[in-house]
Design an enzyme around this catalytic site. Structure first.
Site, PDB file in Angstrom:
ATOM      1  N   GLY A 134     -10.244 -11.581  -1.020  1.00 49.67           N
ATOM      2  CA  GLY A 134     -10.532 -12.123  -0.155  1.00 49.67           C
ATOM      3  C   GLY A 134     -10.423 -13.808   0.026  1.00 49.67           C
ATOM      4  O   GLY A 134     -11.082 -14.542   0.340  1.00 49.67           O
TER       5      GLY A 134
ATOM      6  N   SER B 299      -5.093  -8.798  -4.094  1.00 48.54           N
ATOM      7  CA  SER B 299      -5.003 -10.252  -3.419  1.00 48.54           C
ATOM      8  C   SER B 299      -5.541 -11.411  -4.305  1.00 48.54           C
ATOM      9  O   SER B 299      -5.041 -11.445  -5.548  1.00 48.54           O
ATOM     10  CB  SER B 299      -5.743  -9.871  -1.956  1.00 48.54           C
TER      11      SER B 299
END
Length: 573
Positions: free
Chosen positions: A134, A212
């Protein structure tokens, strides 16, 4: 005994038994915890939710290193998910629409534990420790149902950690050294090391994995030697810390801009007493700081950039220098530690699917529409010059090289080329570089590389464009986590083919967590990565082996351009 009385006793016994099974309580070194049994694909997963692993970082503990949680005596209710860490929930409203808990709070340092079947201290199951992604500004632990993984006889832990300004703001000195989000992760790992045996987990067999920003965090933790003995294996998914954007660029400027936004300083261009600035920031409400974080002026400074500013940074303690600099020195303490771990790493084949978020600000000034495609002028006048400066620290020859290499006359192919350049520079080439560092001068096959190519309509997060191809950033996650959440939205996930692919995917991951080797019976063979052949496995419905992923593009970015820069410097001298 009369029949109706016997029936009544049997019914009571069944209810009592069900209650015992539904809400088991266990004792841990931190204190007793009550969990909840949740069915998953016909089997039971025991979940212990909202378990605190640290003192709440509130009040004067804001912008401070993580402190361990104090033991408790009363039974902790671990049956419901807790709040997420502070963030702007308007960024991805669809993600929050069906959330079990939409609260955000600074008091958020909790974890969730997923145990397959009945909890028993007689077993010693491998542990998988998940760090969510995120961009280090959004996300949470409860959004990842770890049932699919736990059903493969592992225990899974998912955590919250401080995000954005609360976790990564830095003045680049002792006033605010940053990396509090990383300190949170380390404290959570210490809690697992101390307590996980009470859940039947093996503290000596912990695999840290994340995607991520979570992947960047994983590979950061792997170059911090004082995390030794907290985990044995790592799976950084789309998150190589050696990327140029793996470390914050000029974070002190972002701290000043934040201070100006919330009224702590008048002019960010003037010299500032950082201790006074931090003291003022501590007095601001959490909502004020989230608003500051959401303002483009505190991160982008009015210009196009591909770097990050509220992100992990070199703090002189956790990260004494950038991961790239550390791993470039094979004799460094960081490099020796990094290569002692087992590693499985990779990317999707359309990591650049998130680039439209960044390019959106260029549409109006440069006169193009992302729906129609991205013209060559955007590549050569904006993306290439920015990348030349931020990735290669060069303003002379690199921009022209990038422009020439990634140009195409066809607008659709040009669009894909620009997206590929973004993917190659942020994710793919640094992942290959990370794998090279890990496998260098090693004979043990504990390095594995993957390319994820199974496509999925992921428009609830990333925009869809007709010219795009391949598996988007994070496309593996809906197949990996379930059976709740996105698995209930996309029919392809719950189809026979989807379930079969999920089984293959999570079996590779859990095999690696158990042994350091993803291979197993009934699976397509996965050859270990070597610096010579760079073997990888393409993960799709039918996994396919390959070598030297995107060989020309990797050679261009990792060898040709650095050599051109060196030769240019020699010529100038």
């Amino acid at each position: 005994m009369k029949p109706h009385i016997l029936y009544g006793w049997l019914q009571y016994a069944m209810i009592a038994c069900t209650s015992c099974l539904s809400f088991p309580t266990i004792d841990t070194p931190s204190g007793p915890i009550k969990g909840v049994v949740v069915p998953a694909l016909g089997k039971d997963i025991v979940q212990f939710r909202n378990v605190p692993y640290a003192k709440p970082p509130v009040g004067n503990l804001r912008f401070q290193k993580t402190l361990p949680v104090e033991p408790w005596n009363e039974t902790l209710d671990g049956t419901v998910f807790g709040p997420s860490c502070m963030q702007d929930i308007s960024l991805f409203p669809d993600m929050w629409e069906n959330a079990e808990n939409t609260e955000v709070s600074e008091d958020c340092l909790q974890l969730n534990i997923y145990v397959p079947g009945a909890v028993s201290t007689e077993v010693n199951k491998p542990v998988m420790f998940w760090i969510h992604g995120g961009a280090f500004v959004t996300g949470n632990s409860w959004g990842y149902d770890a049932s699919f993984l736990a059903l493969k006889d592992v225990i899974v832990v998912t955590i919250n950690y401080r995000l954005g300004i609360f976790g990564f703001l830095s003045t680049e000195d002792a006033a605010l050294p940053s990396n509090f989000g990383l300190w949170d992760m380390i404290e959570a790992l210490k809690w697992v090391n101390k307590n996980i045996a009470s859940f039947g987990g093996d503290p000596e067999s912990v695999t840290v994995f994340g995607e991520s920003a979570g992947g960047f965090a994983v590979s950061c933790l792997a170059v911090i030697p004082n995390t030794a003995r907290l985990f044995r294996r790592i799976i950084p998914q789309s998150g190589p810390a050696v990327s140029f954007m793996g470390i914050a660029q000029n974070p002190a400027r972002a701290a000043k801009a934040t201070g100006k936004f919330v009224g702590c300083i008048i002019d960010e261009d003037l010299d500032v007493d950082n201790n006074v600035l931090v003291s003022c920031l501590k007095k601001k409400t959490s909502d004020e700081l989230v608003k500051a974080q959401s303002d483009p002026g505190t991160q982008f400074f009015g210009k196009f950039t591909l770097s990050q500013v509220i992100w992990p940074s070199v703090d002189g303690e956790l990260l004494r220098r950038s991961p790239l600099d550390s791993l470039n020195d094979p004799k460094s303490e960081e490099s020796i530690y990094f290569r002692s771990l087992d590693m499985l790493a990779g990317t999707t084949d359309n990591e650049g699917s998130i680039m439209p978020f960044i390019l959106g600000m260029l549409q109006e000034p440069m006169g193009f529409n992302l729906t129609e495609g991205i013209p060559t002028s955007v590549l050569c006048k904006s993306v290439a010059p920015t990348l030349a400066l931020e990735m290669f620290k060069d303003e002379t020859i690199v921009s022209d090289l990038l422009c020439k290499e990634y140009s195409d006359d066809n607008i659709k192919q040009q669009s894909r080329n620009i997206v590929n350049l973004f993917a190659d520079s942020w994710f793919v080439s640094p992942t290959v570089q990370l794998l090279d560092f890990h496998a260098k001068d090693k004979t043990s096959p504990n390095t594995y590389h993957y390319l994820y190519t199974k496509t999925l309509n992921f428009s609830f997060i990333f925009p869809e464009y007709s010219w795009m191809e391949g598996a988007r950033h994070a496309a593996e996650l809906p197949y990996m986590f379930g059976p709740k959440g996105r698995n209930e939205i996309y029919a392809s996930l719950s189809s026979d083919e989807g379930r079969a692919f999920t089984d293959v995917l999570v079996t590779y991951w859990t095999n690696f967590a158990k042994t350091g080797n993803p291979n197993g019976r009934g699976l397509a063979p996965w050859t270990a990565f070597s610096c010579k052949d760079r073997d990888y496995l393409e993960l799709n419905t039918q996994p396919v082996p390959g070598q030297n992923l995107y060989e020309r593009r990797m050679k261009f970015l990792l060898h040709d351009i650095p050599n051109k820069i060196k030769n240019n410097v020699k010529t100038e001298l």
